[in-house]
Scaffold this active site. Structure first.
Site, mmCIF file in Angstrom:
data_model
loop_
_atom_site.group_PDB
_atom_site.id
_atom_site.type_symbol
_atom_site.label_atom_id
_atom_site.label_comp_id
_atom_site.label_asym_id
_atom_site.label_seq_id
_atom_site.Cartn_x
_atom_site.Cartn_y
_atom_site.Cartn_z
ATOM 1 N N SER A 138 0.854 -1.191 0.000
ATOM 2 C CA SER A 138 0.000 0.000 0.000
ATOM 3 C C SER A 138 0.885 1.234 0.000
ATOM 4 O O SER A 138 1.982 1.220 0.566
ATOM 5 C CB SER A 138 -0.888 0.021 1.252
ATOM 6 O OG SER A 138 -1.522 1.283 1.408
ATOM 7 N N TYR A 152 -1.403 -0.487 10.434
ATOM 8 C CA TYR A 152 -1.552 -1.024 9.078
ATOM 9 C C TYR A 152 -0.377 -0.596 8.201
ATOM 10 O O TYR A 152 0.223 -1.414 7.501
ATOM 11 C CB TYR A 152 -2.869 -0.540 8.485
ATOM 12 C CG TYR A 152 -3.031 -0.767 7.006
ATOM 13 C CD1 TYR A 152 -3.380 -2.020 6.512
ATOM 14 C CD2 TYR A 152 -2.852 0.274 6.088
ATOM 15 C CE1 TYR A 152 -3.540 -2.232 5.150
ATOM 16 C CE2 TYR A 152 -3.020 0.068 4.734
ATOM 17 C CZ TYR A 152 -3.358 -1.182 4.263
ATOM 18 O OH TYR A 152 -3.516 -1.389 2.918
#
Length: 260
Positions: A138, A152
């Site tokens: 990501s 995350y």
């Protein structure tokens, strides 16, 4: 359009997290391009037949073992391994809201499934001297949002570092390892989130999208990526057309990351 450019005909592919969003789009495109596909999630959707799916929780060691066994039993091993599984359920509130349990949950969901599944299946790729591993990371590994995604983002950064190390180890043995790092993808879940923001702000869906894009510092392209666009990038990288590409990160974020 893609079928005239690349082919995955006869390739054996395992795609984790392939029942929703970009994962579902990737499964569909791989099948269109001729791959034999197996995917996994905790529960099977009605849209996938049993032979294409194995139910397992990849956040657990037992779940990883179940999926690896299914890949070997049903496919006879894999030529392509795509780690789509990921996401965050951590609460808002910054670093202080992240308990020990929340940290473990984010690592168990975003790092360890790839590490464990690679340990199970990459040796088979090395033995056949060919294979492709794609870790979906990501842009938040470079652009964390401290209000809610610190853990995350840290897990995805760890995944990226691990991926690079693996690529250096197995590339001389015929196995390519690459990373795909999306920005905001307009999935069904993302649309629901934008709708909630829009309702709270008293605006429409486009206004909700703008709130998200502004929170990311802007998307120069003016829109999020579509799941099918992410799938197309993954399919190209998995194909023989990308045969000299390994150890690299491929960002698909509409220009969100503001650095070279």
């Amino acid at each position: 359009m893609m079928t005239g450019f690349i082919s995955l005909m006869g390739k054996r592919a395992l795609i984790t997290g392939g029942t929703k969003g970009a994962g579902s789009a990737t499964v569909a495109l791989f099948r269109e391009l001729g791959a034999r596909v197996l995917t996994s999630a905790r529960s099977r959707p009605d849209t996938l037949p049993d032979e294409l799916f194995v139910a397992a929780d990849l956040a657990t060691e037992d779940g990883v073992a179940t999926v690896a066994e299914a890949a070997r039993g049903r496919l006879g091993g894999v030529d392509i391994l795509v780690h789509m599984l990921g996401g965050s359920s951590a609460p808002a509130g910054g670093f202080a809201a992240l308990t020990e349990a929340e940290w473990h949950k984010e690592l168990a969901h975003n790092l360890f499934p790839a590490v464990r599944l690679d340990r199970e299946l990459v040796p088979g790729m090395v033995a056949q001297a060919s294979g492709v591993v794609i870790h979906v990371s990501s842009i938040q590994r470079l652009l964390p949002l401290p209000e809610s995604t610190t853990a995350y983002a840290a897990a995805k950064a760890a995944l990226s570092t691990y991926s690079k190390a693996l690529s250096k180890e197995v590339a001389p043995k015929g196995v390519r390892v690459v990373r795909v790092s999306p920005g905001w993808i307009e999935t069904e879940a993302a649309r629901r989130y934008a709708e909630r923001l829009a309702e709270k702000a008293g605006t429409d869906y486009e206004g909700g999208k703008k709130i998200i894009m502004d929170g990311l510092g802007g998307i120069p392209l003016g829109r999020p990526a579509q799941p099918e666009e992410v799938a197309s990038l993954i399919a190209f990288l998995a194909s023989d057309r990308a045969g000299a590409i390994t150890g690299s990160e491929h960002i698909i974020d509409g220009g969100t990351i503001p650095t070279v």
